[in-house]
Each structure stands twice: as C-alpha cells, then as structure tokens.
Design a protein around this motif. Structure first.
Motif, PDB file in Angstrom:
ATOM      1  N   UNK A   1      -5.186 -12.811  35.592  1.00 25.39           N
ATOM      2  CA  UNK A   1      -5.228 -12.295  36.700  1.00 25.39           C
ATOM      3  C   UNK A   1      -4.847 -10.867  37.076  1.00 25.39           C
ATOM      4  N   UNK A   2      -4.603  -9.903  36.106  1.00 27.08           N
ATOM      5  CA  UNK A   2      -4.345  -8.932  36.999  1.00 27.08           C
ATOM      6  C   UNK A   2      -2.914  -9.188  38.337  1.00 27.08           C
ATOM      7  N   UNK A   3      -2.595  -9.905  38.386  1.00 27.27           N
ATOM      8  CA  UNK A   3      -1.020 -10.474  39.251  1.00 27.27           C
ATOM      9  C   UNK A   3      -1.639 -11.153  40.326  1.00 27.27           C
ATOM     10  N   UNK A   4      -2.639 -11.072  40.497  1.00 29.18           N
ATOM     11  CA  UNK A   4      -3.610 -11.947  41.922  1.00 29.18           C
ATOM     12  C   UNK A   4      -2.940 -13.388  41.888  1.00 29.18           C
ATOM     13  N   UNK A   5      -1.776 -13.786  41.653  1.00 26.17           N
ATOM     14  CA  UNK A   5      -1.990 -14.787  41.313  1.00 26.17           C
ATOM     15  C   UNK A   5      -1.024 -15.685  43.290  1.00 26.17           C
ATOM     16  N   UNK A   6      -1.548 -16.622  43.290  1.00 20.49           N
ATOM     17  CA  UNK A   6      -1.093 -17.495  44.443  1.00 20.49           C
ATOM     18  C   UNK A   6      -0.240 -18.980  44.194  1.00 20.49           C
ATOM     19  N   UNK A   7       0.211 -19.109  45.367  1.00 17.64           N
ATOM     20  CA  UNK A   7       1.608 -20.159  44.697  1.00 17.64           C
ATOM     21  C   UNK A   7       1.390 -21.089  45.852  1.00 17.64           C
ATOM     22  N   UNK A   8       1.512 -22.429  45.494  1.00 19.32           N
ATOM     23  CA  UNK A   8       2.106 -23.718  46.423  1.00 19.32           C
ATOM     24  C   UNK A   8       3.468 -24.088  45.895  1.00 19.32           C
ATOM     25  N   UNK A   9       4.000 -25.106  47.575  1.00 20.56           N
ATOM     26  CA  UNK A   9       5.758 -25.412  46.925  1.00 20.56           C
ATOM     27  C   UNK A   9       5.202 -26.668  47.310  1.00 20.56           C
ATOM     28  N   UNK A  10       6.633 -27.737  46.447  1.00 15.50           N
ATOM     29  CA  UNK A  10       6.164 -28.945  46.640  1.00 15.50           C
ATOM     30  C   UNK A  10       7.295 -30.217  46.309  1.00 15.50           C
ATOM     31  N   UNK A  11       7.817 -30.486  46.750  1.00 15.56           N
ATOM     32  CA  UNK A  11       9.407 -30.918  46.867  1.00 15.56           C
ATOM     33  C   UNK A  11       9.516 -32.135  45.993  1.00 15.56           C
ATOM     34  N   UNK A  12       7.990 -32.528  45.427  1.00 12.20           N
ATOM     35  CA  UNK A  12       8.021 -33.720  44.720  1.00 12.20           C
ATOM     36  C   UNK A  12       9.006 -33.923  43.346  1.00 12.20           C
ATOM     37  N   UNK A  13      10.028 -35.039  42.883  1.00 13.43           N
ATOM     38  CA  UNK A  13      10.496 -34.510  41.784  1.00 13.43           C
ATOM     39  C   UNK A  13       9.792 -34.548  40.757  1.00 13.43           C
ATOM     40  N   UNK A  14       8.769 -35.235  40.527  1.00  7.61           N
ATOM     41  CA  UNK A  14       8.217 -36.324  39.372  1.00  7.61           C
ATOM     42  C   UNK A  14       6.712 -35.663  39.478  1.00  7.61           C
ATOM     43  N   UNK A  15       7.271 -34.064  39.320  1.00  9.06           N
ATOM     44  CA  UNK A  15       5.503 -33.208  39.138  1.00  9.06           C
ATOM     45  C   UNK A  15       4.669 -33.021  37.853  1.00  9.06           C
ATOM     46  N   UNK A  16       5.569 -33.903  37.083  1.00 13.54           N
ATOM     47  CA  UNK A  16       4.618 -33.958  35.548  1.00 13.54           C
ATOM     48  C   UNK A  16       2.891 -34.907  35.882  1.00 13.54           C
ATOM     49  N   UNK A  17       3.402 -35.863  36.221  1.00 13.87           N
ATOM     50  CA  UNK A  17       1.793 -36.229  37.339  1.00 13.87           C
ATOM     51  C   UNK A  17       0.676 -36.182  37.639  1.00 13.87           C
ATOM     52  N   UNK A  18       1.389 -34.068  37.936  1.00 16.62           N
ATOM     53  CA  UNK A  18       0.660 -33.347  38.324  1.00 16.62           C
ATOM     54  C   UNK A  18      -0.042 -32.882  37.706  1.00 16.62           C
ATOM     55  N   UNK A  19       0.270 -33.098  36.465  1.00 15.32           N
ATOM     56  CA  UNK A  19      -0.249 -31.829  35.111  1.00 15.32           C
ATOM     57  C   UNK A  19      -1.977 -33.120  34.437  1.00 15.32           C
ATOM     58  N   UNK A  20      -2.014 -33.917  34.885  1.00 17.15           N
ATOM     59  CA  UNK A  20      -2.998 -34.829  34.328  1.00 17.15           C
ATOM     60  C   UNK A  20      -4.839 -34.578  35.126  1.00 17.15           C
ATOM     61  N   UNK A  21      -4.037 -34.679  36.549  1.00 13.94           N
ATOM     62  CA  UNK A  21      -5.170 -34.316  37.486  1.00 13.94           C
ATOM     63  C   UNK A  21      -6.045 -32.572  37.707  1.00 13.94           C
ATOM     64  N   UNK A  22      -4.382 -31.435  37.436  1.00 10.24           N
ATOM     65  CA  UNK A  22      -5.323 -30.303  36.967  1.00 10.24           C
ATOM     66  C   UNK A  22      -5.392 -30.185  35.726  1.00 10.24           C
ATOM     67  N   UNK A  23      -5.381 -30.844  34.436  1.00 11.40           N
ATOM     68  CA  UNK A  23      -6.425 -30.520  33.264  1.00 11.40           C
ATOM     69  C   UNK A  23      -7.882 -31.259  33.380  1.00 11.40           C
ATOM     70  N   UNK A  24      -8.080 -32.671  34.575  1.00 12.45           N
ATOM     71  CA  UNK A  24      -9.345 -32.253  35.141  1.00 12.45           C
ATOM     72  C   UNK A  24     -10.492 -31.971  35.648  1.00 12.45           C
ATOM     73  N   UNK A  25      -9.533 -30.554  36.415  1.00 11.99           N
ATOM     74  CA  UNK A  25     -10.292 -30.203  36.925  1.00 11.99           C
ATOM     75  C   UNK A  25      -9.819 -28.417  36.452  1.00 11.99           C
ATOM     76  N   UNK A  26      -9.093 -28.614  35.710  1.00 13.73           N
ATOM     77  CA  UNK A  26      -9.639 -26.800  35.223  1.00 13.73           C
ATOM     78  C   UNK A  26      -8.915 -26.210  35.231  1.00 13.73           C
ATOM     79  N   UNK A  27      -7.700 -26.394  36.058  1.00 13.42           N
ATOM     80  CA  UNK A  27      -6.908 -25.447  36.723  1.00 13.42           C
ATOM     81  C   UNK A  27      -5.654 -24.670  36.118  1.00 13.42           C
ATOM     82  N   UNK A  28      -5.543 -23.093  35.973  1.00 13.10           N
ATOM     83  CA  UNK A  28      -4.830 -22.727  35.036  1.00 13.10           C
ATOM     84  C   UNK A  28      -3.844 -22.106  35.633  1.00 13.10           C
ATOM     85  N   UNK A  29      -2.167 -22.893  35.557  1.00 12.52           N
ATOM     86  CA  UNK A  29      -1.451 -23.102  36.486  1.00 12.52           C
ATOM     87  C   UNK A  29       0.076 -22.587  36.237  1.00 12.52           C
TER      88      UNK A  29
END
Length: 128
Positions: free
Chosen positions: A27-55
């Motif tokens: 992205x040539x350094x054009x990166x945004x971020x969001x903060x999460x305080x959840x312990x189970x961050x691995x569960x986010x992987x499935x929906x992210x793949x479903x929506x085609x998010x590069x993260x």
C-alpha cells in the motif's frame, strides 16, 4: 501468511493475513489500524478471509491487559467493518449460550438428588 500469488510481472502478492512489512509494501505505507482488547483474536480470521480483507495483527504488551492492533489497507475499511460486525455478532451469540460445564454440574446435582425407586416385577410370562 494466508496465501501468496504471483502477478504477471513475477512479483509476489500477499492476500489475507500477512506481515506488517508486506502490508506496508503493498500500500506504499497507506495503512490504517484499529484497536481490539479481545483475547480470542483468532476468531477474527474467518470473517476477514470471507470479506477478503488484507490485514496484519500486532500485540501491544505495554498495557495490561494487552491489546491487539489490526492494521489494514485503507481501501479495505468497509470490508473490515463488515468483518468486525460478523465477528462481534458471533462473539455475542457464544456468550448468550449457557456453559456446557455449568449444565453438566446442574444435571449431576439433579442426578444425586433423585430418589431411586426400585420395583421388582416378577412375571414368568406364562398365561394359561
């Protein structure tokens, strides 16, 4: 790393979960971020793949409890919001369900308190 493919110029293109270095390079350094305080961050992987998010996910250990930073491409913001909505909906649904261990403990108590009545019925089964 979720996956990498080569474009027609022979350059590798990374998709899905990737290192922050690869994400910034794409992205040539054009990166945004969001903060999460959840312990189970691995569960986010499935929906992210479903929506085609590069993260990319990084853990910030400087605070207690540790927080997670999810970096993503600026153009994926809408897709990321949809993935987070699905992630939080699943999480809330799991919290509403009663714990299996608590149910098991309750049923064990009921089984202990149950009065056993034993009746003996003797019938040879001969009718004349």
């Amino acid at each position: 790393m979720q996956g990498k493919t080569k474009n027609n110029k022979g350059k590798e293109i990374y998709k899905g979960k990737q290192s922050l270095k690869h994400l910034k390079a794409a992205t040539n350094g054009n990166v945004e971020s969001i903060e999460i305080t959840d312990k189970n961050i691995r569960a986010f992987d499935c929906p992210a793949r479903k929506y085609g998010v590069d993260y990319s996910i990084k853990k910030d250990k400087s605070v207690n409890p540790p927080r997670w930073l999810v970096f993503f491409k600026g153009k994926d913001a809408d897709s990321l919001q949809a993935a987070f909505r699905e992630f939080t909906a699943k999480k809330l649904k799991k919290q509403e369900r009663p714990s299996v261990r608590e149910q098991l403990k309750k049923f064990k108590e009921q089984a202990k308190n149950r009065v056993k009545t034993k009746t003996i019925k003797r019938d040879r089964g001969r009718d004349r």
